[in-house]
Design a protein around this motif. Sequence first.
Motif, PDB file in Angstrom:
ATOM      1  N   SER A  65       0.838  -1.200   0.000  1.00 27.61           N
ATOM      2  CA  SER A  65       0.000   0.000   0.000  1.00 27.61           C
ATOM      3  C   SER A  65       0.881   1.262   0.000  1.00 27.61           C
ATOM      4  O   SER A  65       0.611   2.224  -0.731  1.00 27.61           O
ATOM      5  CB  SER A  65      -0.949  -0.089   1.193  1.00 27.61           C
ATOM      6  N   VAL A  66       1.970   1.234   0.787  1.00 32.76           N
ATOM      7  CA  VAL A  66       2.879   2.400   0.826  1.00 32.76           C
ATOM      8  C   VAL A  66       3.527   2.611  -0.550  1.00 32.76           C
ATOM      9  O   VAL A  66       3.558   3.732  -1.079  1.00 32.76           O
ATOM     10  CB  VAL A  66       3.973   2.205   1.911  1.00 32.76           C
ATOM     11  N   LEU A  67       3.990   1.509  -1.165  1.00 34.16           N
ATOM     12  CA  LEU A  67       4.623   1.645  -2.489  1.00 34.16           C
ATOM     13  C   LEU A  67       3.591   2.041  -3.548  1.00 34.16           C
ATOM     14  O   LEU A  67       3.919   2.720  -4.523  1.00 34.16           O
ATOM     15  CB  LEU A  67       5.320   0.339  -2.898  1.00 34.16           C
ATOM     16  N   GLY A  68       2.329   1.608  -3.330  1.00 33.13           N
ATOM     17  CA  GLY A  68       1.244   2.012  -4.233  1.00 33.13           C
ATOM     18  C   GLY A  68       1.047   3.517  -4.171  1.00 33.13           C
ATOM     19  O   GLY A  68       0.945   4.199  -5.201  1.00 33.13           O
ATOM     20  N   GLU A  69       1.035   4.058  -2.944  1.00 37.66           N
ATOM     21  CA  GLU A  69       0.847   5.513  -2.778  1.00 37.66           C
ATOM     22  C   GLU A  69       1.994   6.296  -3.408  1.00 37.66           C
ATOM     23  O   GLU A  69       1.799   7.383  -3.947  1.00 37.66           O
ATOM     24  CB  GLU A  69       0.755   5.862  -1.286  1.00 37.66           C
ATOM     25  N   LYS A  70       3.202   5.707  -3.358  1.00 33.95           N
ATOM     26  CA  LYS A  70       4.363   6.392  -3.949  1.00 33.95           C
ATOM     27  C   LYS A  70       4.406   6.221  -5.466  1.00 33.95           C
ATOM     28  O   LYS A  70       5.286   6.768  -6.124  1.00 33.95           O
ATOM     29  CB  LYS A  70       5.660   5.826  -3.351  1.00 33.95           C
ATOM     30  N   GLY A  71       3.498   5.402  -6.004  1.00 31.75           N
ATOM     31  CA  GLY A  71       3.454   5.183  -7.453  1.00 31.75           C
ATOM     32  C   GLY A  71       4.496   4.188  -7.956  1.00 31.75           C
ATOM     33  O   GLY A  71       4.704   4.061  -9.164  1.00 31.75           O
TER      34      GLY A  71
END
Length: 362
Positions: free
Chosen positions: A30-36
């Motif tokens: 989820s964190v890497l998703g938010e960072k794109g």
Amino acid sequence: MEDWLSMPKVELHAHLNGSVRDSTLLELASVLGEKGVIVFSDVEHVIRKNDRSLTEVFRLFDLIHILTTDHKVITRITKEVIEDFASENVVYLELRTTPKNNASIGMSKRSYLGAVLEGIKAVTAVDVAFRPHSSDVGSQKNSSLINHTCSGSARKKIYVRILLSIDRRETTEAAMETVKLALEMRDLGVVGIDLSGNPIVGEWVTFFPALKFAREQGLYVTLHCGEVPNPKEIRAMLDFQPQRIGHACCFEEEEWKTLKSLSIPVEICLTSNIRTNTIPSLDVHHFADLYNAKHPLVICTDDSGVFSTSLSNEYNLAAAAFGLGKRELFQLARNSIDFVFADDGVKRELKEIVNSAEKKLD
Ligand code: 6MZ
């Protein structure tokens, strides 16, 4: 399950990145998703999925490695994995992991291992003994595990040892770098070398020089052997006579004979073998034949996160599939202690723990 949960156990075949909690992987995704960096919805179902072929498992490892590419994350997952094993009464854990170079984030094999060692020190839920030749034996982190059995209220304690894995994608030079790193870090709990990775990739001749060097230097060696049919490699591995092998799923008659005559202990990973379809079902699993032949074997998880299992669950499976009772599994757990990569003092202590827990069955 309660019986297997409370039984003191040793875990000898657990890959760090395969043992990560799903909840941690989802949080990291989820964190890497938010960072794109990744698309969360593309990876969520991959993490949640349970049944995977061997090929899919190695694709999943590539994804997990993207999620765990960070020193802090390596430290966190090491801590969590140790705490998870300790919470189910694993009293001795050999955790294996592949040191990774990643210049773009300033990661070297040495700094990767440093992050793993930080994770061991960061464990708070239990006391951890990880230095094989520690002089501060009296300190809380390294003290004897005996209290664990004598006092019901004592804090849980666990021995942890590290094996460095050579990935079958690696070159001879990279494999040698891993062995040299293991030698450097011996005093910090690195006791041996594992050869693992996608079994259809790489050749024995590539890894042999590094494995030979490891053995000459007194490191323990365990090999993933016969995860897929490959008679030439299986023969070469058995000729090498490692201290243990993992899996042994695709052996032919001659290879079983050699294995048995050499008495090389086998790390058995039931759920992993079934999920990856390397063995079609438990009723044809080689556990039964090896067990009946009194061949040395150890029940292990392989990748408790990837295969949604635990060591207690593997004991439960073995009990149900092969008709074994508590006494037989206590005996298996006790026998496993003979194959740990640790000194006789540790083995004696572990046996006392198992014996004293078994007495309580009476
Ligand atoms: C072979 C396996 C494995 O090292 O990044 N690994 N190798 N067979 C298996 N059976 C299913 N399960 C795990 O942990 C993940 C790595 O361990 C090896 C693979 O190389 C995988 O990339 P680390 O901590």
